[in-house]
Design a protein around this motif. Structure first.
Motif, PDB file in Angstrom:
ATOM      1  N   SER A 223       8.693 -30.042  26.687  1.00 57.72           N
ATOM      2  CA  SER A 223       7.503 -30.526  25.986  1.00 57.72           C
ATOM      3  C   SER A 223       6.204 -29.968  26.563  1.00 57.72           C
ATOM      4  O   SER A 223       5.218 -29.855  25.849  1.00 57.72           O
ATOM      5  CB  SER A 223       7.466 -32.054  25.952  1.00 57.72           C
ATOM      6  OG  SER A 223       7.375 -32.578  27.244  1.00 57.72           O
ATOM      7  N   ASP A 341      -0.141 -36.208  14.918  1.00 60.00           N
ATOM      8  CA  ASP A 341      -0.548 -35.875  16.275  1.00 60.00           C
ATOM      9  C   ASP A 341      -1.743 -36.662  16.776  1.00 60.00           C
ATOM     10  O   ASP A 341      -1.747 -37.163  17.878  1.00 60.00           O
ATOM     11  CB  ASP A 341      -0.947 -34.400  16.304  1.00 60.00           C
ATOM     12  CG  ASP A 341      -0.066 -33.615  17.249  1.00 60.00           C
ATOM     13  OD1 ASP A 341      -0.392 -32.477  17.486  1.00 60.00           O
ATOM     14  OD2 ASP A 341       0.927 -34.181  17.755  1.00 60.00           O
ATOM     15  N   ARG A 342      -2.740 -36.684  15.930  1.00 65.30           N
ATOM     16  CA  ARG A 342      -4.002 -37.272  16.377  1.00 65.30           C
ATOM     17  C   ARG A 342      -3.866 -38.752  16.661  1.00 65.30           C
ATOM     18  O   ARG A 342      -4.683 -39.336  17.342  1.00 65.30           O
ATOM     19  CB  ARG A 342      -5.093 -37.106  15.331  1.00 65.30           C
ATOM     20  CG  ARG A 342      -4.614 -36.589  14.020  1.00 65.30           C
ATOM     21  CD  ARG A 342      -5.739 -36.631  13.036  1.00 65.30           C
ATOM     22  NE  ARG A 342      -5.645 -35.509  12.138  1.00 65.30           N
ATOM     23  CZ  ARG A 342      -5.425 -35.655  10.828  1.00 65.30           C
ATOM     24  NH1 ARG A 342      -5.353 -36.843  10.294  1.00 65.30           N
ATOM     25  NH2 ARG A 342      -5.326 -34.605  10.075  1.00 65.30           N
ATOM     26  N   THR A 343      -2.888 -39.414  16.085  1.00 66.58           N
ATOM     27  CA  THR A 343      -2.817 -40.846  16.311  1.00 66.58           C
ATOM     28  C   THR A 343      -2.136 -41.161  17.631  1.00 66.58           C
ATOM     29  O   THR A 343      -1.939 -42.303  17.972  1.00 66.58           O
ATOM     30  CB  THR A 343      -2.049 -41.555  15.179  1.00 66.58           C
ATOM     31  OG1 THR A 343      -0.702 -41.059  15.213  1.00 66.58           O
ATOM     32  CG2 THR A 343      -2.669 -41.282  13.852  1.00 66.58           C
ATOM     33  N   GLY A 344      -1.784 -40.136  18.374  1.00 68.51           N
ATOM     34  CA  GLY A 344      -1.293 -40.397  19.723  1.00 68.51           C
ATOM     35  C   GLY A 344       0.158 -40.826  19.762  1.00 68.51           C
ATOM     36  O   GLY A 344       0.567 -41.615  20.596  1.00 68.51           O
ATOM     37  N   GLU A 345       0.957 -40.286  18.865  1.00 69.57           N
ATOM     38  CA  GLU A 345       2.358 -40.642  18.882  1.00 69.57           C
ATOM     39  C   GLU A 345       3.097 -39.838  19.935  1.00 69.57           C
ATOM     40  O   GLU A 345       2.720 -38.712  20.236  1.00 69.57           O
ATOM     41  CB  GLU A 345       2.935 -40.312  17.517  1.00 69.57           C
ATOM     42  CG  GLU A 345       4.296 -40.856  17.315  1.00 69.57           C
ATOM     43  CD  GLU A 345       4.837 -40.344  15.995  1.00 69.57           C
ATOM     44  OE1 GLU A 345       6.046 -40.186  15.901  1.00 69.57           O
ATOM     45  OE2 GLU A 345       4.025 -40.085  15.094  1.00 69.57           O
ATOM     46  N   ARG A 346       4.141 -40.394  20.472  1.00 72.46           N
ATOM     47  CA  ARG A 346       4.831 -39.659  21.515  1.00 72.46           C
ATOM     48  C   ARG A 346       6.187 -39.216  21.039  1.00 72.46           C
ATOM     49  O   ARG A 346       6.794 -39.808  20.156  1.00 72.46           O
ATOM     50  CB  ARG A 346       4.931 -40.539  22.752  1.00 72.46           C
ATOM     51  CG  ARG A 346       6.335 -40.870  23.158  1.00 72.46           C
ATOM     52  CD  ARG A 346       6.268 -41.636  24.408  1.00 72.46           C
ATOM     53  NE  ARG A 346       5.715 -42.960  24.125  1.00 72.46           N
ATOM     54  CZ  ARG A 346       6.114 -44.013  24.811  1.00 72.46           C
ATOM     55  NH1 ARG A 346       6.968 -43.889  25.771  1.00 72.46           N
ATOM     56  NH2 ARG A 346       5.629 -45.194  24.541  1.00 72.46           N
ATOM     57  N   ARG A 347       6.678 -38.157  21.652  1.00 75.17           N
ATOM     58  CA  ARG A 347       7.875 -37.549  21.119  1.00 75.17           C
ATOM     59  C   ARG A 347       9.140 -38.116  21.732  1.00 75.17           C
ATOM     60  O   ARG A 347      10.033 -38.561  21.047  1.00 75.17           O
ATOM     61  CB  ARG A 347       7.783 -36.057  21.379  1.00 75.17           C
ATOM     62  CG  ARG A 347       8.838 -35.343  20.657  1.00 75.17           C
ATOM     63  CD  ARG A 347       8.354 -34.126  19.950  1.00 75.17           C
ATOM     64  NE  ARG A 347       9.541 -33.526  19.392  1.00 75.17           N
ATOM     65  CZ  ARG A 347       9.959 -32.339  19.697  1.00 75.17           C
ATOM     66  NH1 ARG A 347       9.259 -31.588  20.509  1.00 75.17           N
ATOM     67  NH2 ARG A 347      11.063 -31.881  19.193  1.00 75.17           N
ATOM     68  N   LYS A 349      11.169 -40.698  24.390  1.00 75.48           N
ATOM     69  CA  LYS A 349      10.950 -41.981  25.061  1.00 75.48           C
ATOM     70  C   LYS A 349      11.632 -41.989  26.416  1.00 75.48           C
ATOM     71  O   LYS A 349      12.739 -41.526  26.572  1.00 75.48           O
ATOM     72  CB  LYS A 349      11.521 -43.096  24.196  1.00 75.48           C
ATOM     73  CG  LYS A 349      11.596 -44.410  24.906  1.00 75.48           C
ATOM     74  CD  LYS A 349      11.288 -45.541  23.971  1.00 75.48           C
ATOM     75  CE  LYS A 349      11.460 -46.865  24.679  1.00 75.48           C
ATOM     76  NZ  LYS A 349      10.437 -47.160  25.639  1.00 75.48           N
TER      77      LYS A 349
ATOM     78  N   LEU B  54      -9.788 -40.406  11.704  1.00 75.79           N
ATOM     79  CA  LEU B  54      -9.252 -41.757  11.826  1.00 75.79           C
ATOM     80  C   LEU B  54      -9.885 -42.596  10.720  1.00 75.79           C
ATOM     81  O   LEU B  54     -10.990 -42.299  10.270  1.00 75.79           O
ATOM     82  CB  LEU B  54      -9.620 -42.372  13.185  1.00 75.79           C
ATOM     83  CG  LEU B  54      -8.934 -41.848  14.440  1.00 75.79           C
ATOM     84  CD1 LEU B  54      -9.607 -42.421  15.682  1.00 75.79           C
ATOM     85  CD2 LEU B  54      -7.461 -42.204  14.421  1.00 75.79           C
ATOM     86  N   ASP B 347       1.345 -33.902  30.533  1.00 75.96           N
ATOM     87  CA  ASP B 347       2.077 -33.706  29.292  1.00 75.96           C
ATOM     88  C   ASP B 347       1.544 -34.776  28.353  1.00 75.96           C
ATOM     89  O   ASP B 347       1.811 -35.950  28.533  1.00 75.96           O
ATOM     90  CB  ASP B 347       3.578 -33.882  29.533  1.00 75.96           C
ATOM     91  CG  ASP B 347       4.373 -33.790  28.235  1.00 75.96           C
ATOM     92  OD1 ASP B 347       3.751 -33.754  27.149  1.00 75.96           O
ATOM     93  OD2 ASP B 347       5.609 -33.759  28.313  1.00 75.96           O
ATOM     94  N   THR B 349       2.212 -35.688  25.444  1.00 72.92           N
ATOM     95  CA  THR B 349       3.121 -36.483  24.616  1.00 72.92           C
ATOM     96  C   THR B 349       3.891 -37.497  25.455  1.00 72.92           C
ATOM     97  O   THR B 349       4.443 -38.440  24.923  1.00 72.92           O
ATOM     98  CB  THR B 349       4.150 -35.576  23.910  1.00 72.92           C
ATOM     99  OG1 THR B 349       4.893 -34.871  24.907  1.00 72.92           O
ATOM    100  CG2 THR B 349       3.469 -34.592  22.988  1.00 72.92           C
ATOM    101  N   PRO B 398       1.501 -43.328  25.773  1.00 67.67           N
ATOM    102  CA  PRO B 398       1.482 -41.861  25.893  1.00 67.67           C
ATOM    103  C   PRO B 398       0.111 -41.413  26.394  1.00 67.67           C
ATOM    104  O   PRO B 398      -0.903 -42.009  26.052  1.00 67.67           O
ATOM    105  CB  PRO B 398       1.728 -41.385  24.465  1.00 67.67           C
ATOM    106  CG  PRO B 398       1.412 -42.541  23.593  1.00 67.67           C
ATOM    107  CD  PRO B 398       1.596 -43.787  24.386  1.00 67.67           C
ATOM    108  N   ARG B 400      -1.798 -39.091  25.623  1.00 70.24           N
ATOM    109  CA  ARG B 400      -2.812 -38.687  24.658  1.00 70.24           C
ATOM    110  C   ARG B 400      -3.496 -39.861  23.966  1.00 70.24           C
ATOM    111  O   ARG B 400      -4.479 -39.671  23.277  1.00 70.24           O
ATOM    112  CB  ARG B 400      -2.226 -37.731  23.622  1.00 70.24           C
ATOM    113  CG  ARG B 400      -1.200 -38.334  22.716  1.00 70.24           C
ATOM    114  CD  ARG B 400      -1.244 -37.651  21.360  1.00 70.24           C
ATOM    115  NE  ARG B 400      -0.610 -36.361  21.357  1.00 70.24           N
ATOM    116  CZ  ARG B 400       0.588 -36.142  20.815  1.00 70.24           C
ATOM    117  NH1 ARG B 400       1.252 -37.123  20.258  1.00 70.24           N
ATOM    118  NH2 ARG B 400       1.086 -34.940  20.826  1.00 70.24           N
ATOM    119  N   SER B 401      -2.999 -41.079  24.170  1.00 66.98           N
ATOM    120  CA  SER B 401      -3.715 -42.207  23.574  1.00 66.98           C
ATOM    121  C   SER B 401      -4.856 -42.651  24.478  1.00 66.98           C
ATOM    122  O   SER B 401      -5.617 -43.536  24.130  1.00 66.98           O
ATOM    123  CB  SER B 401      -2.759 -43.370  23.297  1.00 66.98           C
ATOM    124  OG  SER B 401      -2.464 -44.058  24.486  1.00 66.98           O
TER     125      SER B 401
END
Ligand SMILES: Nc1ncnc2c1ncn2[C@@H]1O[C@H](COP(=O)(O)OP(=O)(O)OP(=O)(O)O)[C@@H](O)[C@H]1O
Ligand SMILES: [Mg+2]
Lengths: 350, 508
Positions: A223, A341-347, A349, B54, B347, B349, B398, B400-401
C-alpha cells in the motif's frame, strides 16, 4: 446501522453485491436479446448449481481450484503485485504433480505430499523469472506473467505429448498411482480433500495478514512502498517473496486438480481457473475469506452452466458474458471507490 | 457588499465528530482573506465543502451572490472557483503542460494537441508571471515549482476566486515572497484569494481580512488592520505562545553522529551534497539552515539509508552507516522524521496503529515470535495520542482522516518514541499550528535533555533560533559556515544562505 456501514468490510460487501447485481441485470438484457427468459436461465443455473447434493458437490468441485487460485491472487494483491500468471503456475504445478504421481511409487500419504511439494516448487519456480525481472529491473509483472502463461501451457503440452504421452491414448500423461490420489469426501462425487485445503489456506492467509509481522510488512509494501522502505522493510525482497508465494499457491492449485480430480495431466487441463481465481480475488477486494464466497459464486456459475444447454436455448458462453460484465462492474466500482478517496476510507483492516 | 463567496451556517459531521459547526464566512470580491486556526480546527474541511469535495450536513453556499448546491468540484470550477490543495495532486510522469490540462485536454481531431497546450501554458505563465517550462516532467521538480503548476492549473480553468490550503508550508521564504506578490497581482486584477496558513507573520503581511476558526467554529472575522499578531495567537489557541530561545543546560556529550567529506547525487544524478562534514554530540541540537532544495533532504536521506552516497564517510556511534540498509541504521539508533510526510512518513490508508508500528513490527513488545499483539499496539497508540495531543478518534482511525498537522504529530510521536538516540528531524513543524509548534519544541528540548543527539533541518530561522545549539548553513550542497545558536547573527546567516562565503564577509 451507521457504524455497520462505516466499517470497511460492510461497505466492500455492499459494493460487490451491487457490482454483481449490475452484471446480472445487464446479463438479463443480453439473454432477452437472444429471445430467452432471464428468469428461466437463472433458475436453471441455480438448479444446475445447487439442485441436489450431487449438484452442490459439483459446484464445490469447480469452486476448489478457483478458490486456491484466488488465494494466490490475494497474496499478490496484498503485496502490490498483480500475478496474472496463476494460470501458468497452475499448469506447471498440475504437470509436476502428475509426474511424481505416475513416475514414482511411494507409500500413500508420502506420495501425495511429494507430488504436492513438487507442484508448489514448480509454481514458485515459474513465477521466479518474472519476479526477478520485476524487482531487479522494474519490469511490469502483469505483462511478464501473462507471457509466461503462454509458455507454460505450451511447455506442459510439449512434455505431455512428446515425453510422456500415454501410448495410443489422448494427449495426456499416464494416470497417477492410486497412492497419490487425494481422498474423496463423498461416494457420489469426485469432490475431494482439495476443497478443505483451499478453505484452510484462505483462513491461514487471512490470519497471516491480520496477525503476523511478515503479513504486516507485505501489506505496507503493497500500500505504501516508500513508507515501507523508510521504515526499514526491504521492499524488493518482500516483493520477490510475495510473487514467489503467490506462484507456489498457484502451483498447489494445479497439484490439487491433478491429484484430486483428473488423476493425470492432460492438455487444456484446467481452463481458465487461474483467471477466474484472479477475478474472484479482485471481486473480494483482496480478502482471502471474501474470496471463499466469490469463488463459490464463480464455481456455481460454472457448474450451473452445464445444465444450461440442456434445459434452455442459451449457450454456456452466457456465463463468460456474465463474468465479463462482473469484471466491468467491479472495475467501475473500484473507480467509484477511488473517488471515495477523499472521504478517508481505508483499504486493509488491521 | 459584493461577496465572492458567502457561506452560512455550515455544519459538517464525521460520524459523531463535528468538524464544522454553524460556520459563517463572507469573502468580499477582490480581497485576500486568510483563514487560520489550530490543526484540526476544520479549515480544510470548510474549503473542501466550498469546493464541492465534501457535502455539508447543514448550511448554504452562495458563490457570486447565487445560492447553490455545490455537489462536485465541477460545479465549483464552473462558478469560477479554483483550489490548490494542502497536498499536491500532480502526476509525476507527465509534463508540466500535460498536468495543467489534465482532464480538460485541448484536442484536435480527437487527439491531444500538445503544441497548443504548451503554447497556452506559456501564455498563462507569462501573463501571471509564474515561470515554468511546459515540456519539463513534473517528477523531480521542487515543491515551489509544483505549487506554481498547481496554481497555473487553477488559472487555466479560468478561476476568479482561488483557494490555497497552506500554500507556504512547503515553500522557501523567497518562494513565499514570490507567491504573495503573485497573489497581490491577482487581487489587483479583481480576483479573490482565500488562503489558509499557520504563519501568522505572513497572514499579517498579506491579508485584508482574517477569519479564525477554533474547534470547528468561527471565533472572529476581522479586518487585518484591527488585529495584532499577539491577538491572533490568543484567538487561535486561547493563550500566549512564545518562541523565544529555550533555556538549556550545558552539554558535553560524546560525538554520536559524524559525517566526513560526504558527496551525494540527487535524483537527476547531479551533485546534491558536496564535501559535507559535520558532527553532532549527545545532548546537542545542531541545526541546518538553508533555503529548501540546497541538499538538506538528500542529507537526511543518505543518513537514514534511503539514498546511496557517492563518496565520504558517515558514522553513527562509531559505526560506518553508508552501506547499511535503513533497517540496520534504525537498529543502530537513528530515528528519522522525514520532510515529505505524506509519501515517506505515513501510509495514508493504514490505521494510526499500523503507522506507529513500522520499524517495530518484528520485536517485543509489539510482536512475539512473528505474531503481532495488536492490543499492545493500540494501547501504545492511545498513549501517544494523549501525550502528543493528536486529534483523532482512536488508534484505528485511518491516517488520512486526520488533519495535516495531526498527521505530522503522528510521525513525530512515532520517531520520538522509537528508541533511537540520534534524531534526524526534517521540518518538524511543517504545517503545524503555533500552539502545537510550541509543544513540539518542548518535546525536542526534552529529547535533548535526555541526552539525544539531534540534527534539526529547518527552513524556519525562528525555529532554529529557539532550539539549536549550533547552526550550520547550507547552500548548493555545501556547508557555508557555522554560527552559535545563542549569539545568532541573522545577517551573516542570510548572506551564507544566499551563497556568500563568510571569509569574504569580513573583508567587506
Ligand atoms: N474524512 C474524515 N473522516 C473523519 N474525520 C475527518 C475527516 N476529515 C477530517 N476529519 C476530522 O475533522 C477535523 C478537521 O480536519 P481539517 O482537515 O479540516 O483540519 P484543518 O483545520 O485543516 O487542520 P490542519 O491545520 O492540521 O490541516 C480533524 O479532527 C479531522 O480528524
Ligand atoms: Mg488542513
Amino acid at each position: 446501522m451507521r457504524t455497520l456501514l462505516a466499517t470497511g468490510w460492510a461497505r466492500t460487501l455492499a459494493g460487490q453485491l451491487f457490482a454483481i447485481a449490475i452484471a446480472l441485470a445487464l446479463g438479463s438484457v443480453i439473454i432477452l436479446l437472444i429471445d430467452e427468459s432471464p428468469v428461466r436461465v437463472f433458475v436453471t443455473l441455480m438448479r444446475g448449481a445447487f439442485g441436489d447434493s450431487e449438484k452442490i458437490a459439483g459446484t464445490l468441485l469447480q469452486t476448489t481450484p478457483i478458490l486456491i487460485c484466488g488465494i494466490a491472487a490475494c497474496i499478490g494483491l496484498r503485496g502490490g503485485m498483480f500475478n496474472v500468471g496463476i494460470e501458468g503456475q497452475l499448469f506447471l504445478g498440475g504437470f509436476a504433480a502428475a509426474w511424481v504421481g505416475f513416475a514414482f511409487s511411494l507409500p500413500p500419504v508420502l506420495h501425495v505430499l511429494a507430488a504436492m511439494a513438487l507442484a508448489v516448487v514448480a509454481g514458485a519456480a515459474w513465477v521466479a523469472i518474472p519476479a526477478f525481472f520485476r524487482v531487479r529491473f522494474g519490469t511490469n509483472e502483469v505483462v511478464s506473467t501473462i507471457l509466461a502463461n503462454y509458455i507454460a501451457t505450451l511447455l506442459t503440452s510439449y512434455f505431455t505429448i512428446f515425453l510422456f504421452k500415454r501410448p495410443g491414448g489422448w494427449s495426456e500423461t499416464p494416470p497417477i498411482l492410486e497412492s497419490a490420489y487425494l481422498p474423496e469426501l463423498f461416494s457420489f462425487s469426485r469432490l475431494n480433500l482439495g476443497l478443505l485445503i483451499g478453505l484452510a489456506l484462505a483462513i491461514v492467509t487471512a490470519a497471516f495478514f491480520r496477525w503476523t509481522s511478515a503479513g504486516y510488512a507485505v501489506t505496507m509494501v503493497g500500500s505504501a512502498p516508500k513508507f515501507a522502505e523508510y521504515g526499514g522493510i526491504d521492499v524488493r525482497r518482500v516483493g520477490f517473496g510475495v510473487l514467489l508465494v503467490s506462484g507456489a499457491v498457484g502451483g498447489l492449485a494445479g497439484g490439487v486438480e491433478t491429484l484430486g480430480v483428473h488423476h493425470r495431466f492432460m492438455e487444456g487441463f484446467a481452463p481458465g481457473f487461474g483467471f477466474d481465481g484472479l477475478i474472484a480475488a479482485l471481486l473480494a477486494n483482496g480478502s482471502p475469506v471474501g474470496t471463499i464466497f466469490t469463488a463459490l459464486f464463480f464455481g456455481a456459475l460454472r457448474a450451473g452452466s452445464l445444465l444450461l444447454e440442456v434445459d434452455t436455448t442459451a449457450s454456456r458462453e452466457i456465463i463468460t458474458v456474465i463474468q465479463a460484465l462482473i469484471i466491468l462492474a467491479v472495475s467501475a466500482d473500484l473507480i467509484m471507490r477511488r473517488r471515495g478517496d477523499r472521504t478517508g476510507e481505508r483499504r486493509w483492516k488491521f | 457588499m459584493d461577496l465572492a463567496v458567502d457561506l452560512s451556517g455550515i455544519t459538517k459531521r464525521f460520524g459523531a465528530f463535528t468538524a464544522n459547526s454553524g460556520i459563517d464566512l463572507a469573502v468580499r470580491r477582490g480581497e485576500i482573506h486568510a483563514i487560520i486556526g489550530e490543526n484540526g480546527a476544520g479549515k480544510t474541511t470548510l474549503m473542501n465543502i466550498l469546493f464541492g469535495l465534501l457535502q455539508p450536513d447543514e448550511g448554504t453556499i452562495a458563490i457570486g451572490g447565487k445560492t447553490m448546491i455545490v455537489d462536485s468540484p465541477a460545479v465549483a470550477i464552473g462558478q469560477g472557483l479554483g483550489m490548490v490543495h494542502q497536498h499536491f495532486k500532480l502526476v509525476p510522469s507527465l509534463t508540466v503542460a500535460d498536468n495543467i490540462f489534465l482532464g480538460m485536454e485541448i484536442r484536435r481531431n480527437g487527439l491531444i494537441d500538445r503544441a497548443a497546450q504548451e503554447e497556452r501554458t506559456r501564455s498563462l505563465s507569462e501573463k501571471f508571471r509564474l515561470r515554468v517550462d511546459p515540456r519539463e516532467r513534473v517528477a523531480g521538480l521542487s515543491v515551489g515549482m509544483e505549487q506554481r503548476i498547481e496554481i497555473l492549473k487553477v488559472l487555466a480553468r479560468n478561476a476568479r476566486t482561488i483557494i490555497l490550503d497552506e500554500p507556504t508550508a512547503v515553500l522557501t521564504p523567497q518562494e513565499s515572497r514570490d507567491l504573495f506578490r503573485t497573489l497581490r497581482s491577482f487581487v489587483d486584477d479583481g480576483m479573490t484569494v482565500i488562503f489558509i496558513s499557520h504563519h501568522l507573520e505572513e497572514v499579517m503581511a498579506v491579508s485584508d481580512t482574517v477569519t479564525v476558526l477554533r474547534d470547528g467554529r468561527v471565533v472572529a472575522t476581522k479586518p487585518k488592520s484591527a488585529l495584532s499578531k499577539r491577538e491572533l495567537v490568543r484567538l487561535m489557541v486561547g493563550r500566549d505562545v512564545s518562541f523565544d530561545r529555550r533555556p538549556r543546560g550545558q552539554t558535553n556529550g560524546k560525538v554520536a553522529l559524524e559525517v566526513e567529506d560526504l558527496w551525494v547525487r540527487d535524483d537527476r544524478q547531479l551533485a546534491a551534497l558536496k564535501s559535507v562534514s559535520l558532527s553532532v554530540r549527545a545532548g546537542e541540537i545542531v541545526g541546518i539552515a538553508g533555503v529548501a532544495g540546497n541538499g538538506q533532504t538528500e542529507l537526511a536521506e543518505v543518513l537514514s539509508g534511503l539514498r546511496p552516497a557517492s563518496h565520504g564517510r558517515a558514522r553513527l556511534h562509531g559505526q560506518d552507516i553508508l552501506d547499511l540498509p535503513p533497517a540496520a541504521i534504525r537498529a543502530g539508533g537513528l530515528a528519522h522524521v522525514p520532510g515529505d510526510r505524506m509519501v515517506r512518513g505515513v501510509d495514508r490508508t493504514a490505521s494510526l496503529s499500523a503507522n506507529m508500528l513500522i520499524g517495530r513490527h518484528r520485536r517485543a513488545p509489539f510482536a512475539r515470535a512473528g505474531v503481532i499483539d495488536w492490543s499492545a499496539v493500540h494501547g501504545e497508540m492511545w498513549t501517544l495520542i494523549r501525550r502528543f495531543d493528536i486529534r483523532a478518534r482512536g488508534p484505528e482511525d485511518p491516517a488520512r482522516s486526520l488533519s495535516g498537522g495531526n498527521i505530522q504529530k503522528v510521525v513525530l510521536a512515532r520517531e520520538f518514541t522509537a528508541g533511537g538516540d540520534v534524531l534526524l528531524i526534517d521540518q518538524p513543524t511543517r504545517g503545524v499550528d503555533i500552539g502545537a509548534q510550541e509543544g513540539i519544541h518542548d518535546e525536542i528540548m526534552r529529547q535533548r535533555a535526555e541526552g539525544r543527539a539531534i540534527l534539526l533541518i529547518s527552513t524556519q530561522l525562528d525555529e532554529l533560533k529557539a532550539l539549536a545549539d549550533r547552526i550550520l548553513i547550507m547552500f548548493d550542497g555545501r556547508i557555508m559556515g557555522a554560527v552559535d545558536g545563542a549569539a545568532m547573527d541573522e545577517d551573516a546567516i542570510g548572506l551564507m544562505m544566499a551563497g556568500v562565503d563568510p571569509a569574504d564577509m569580513t573583508e567587506a
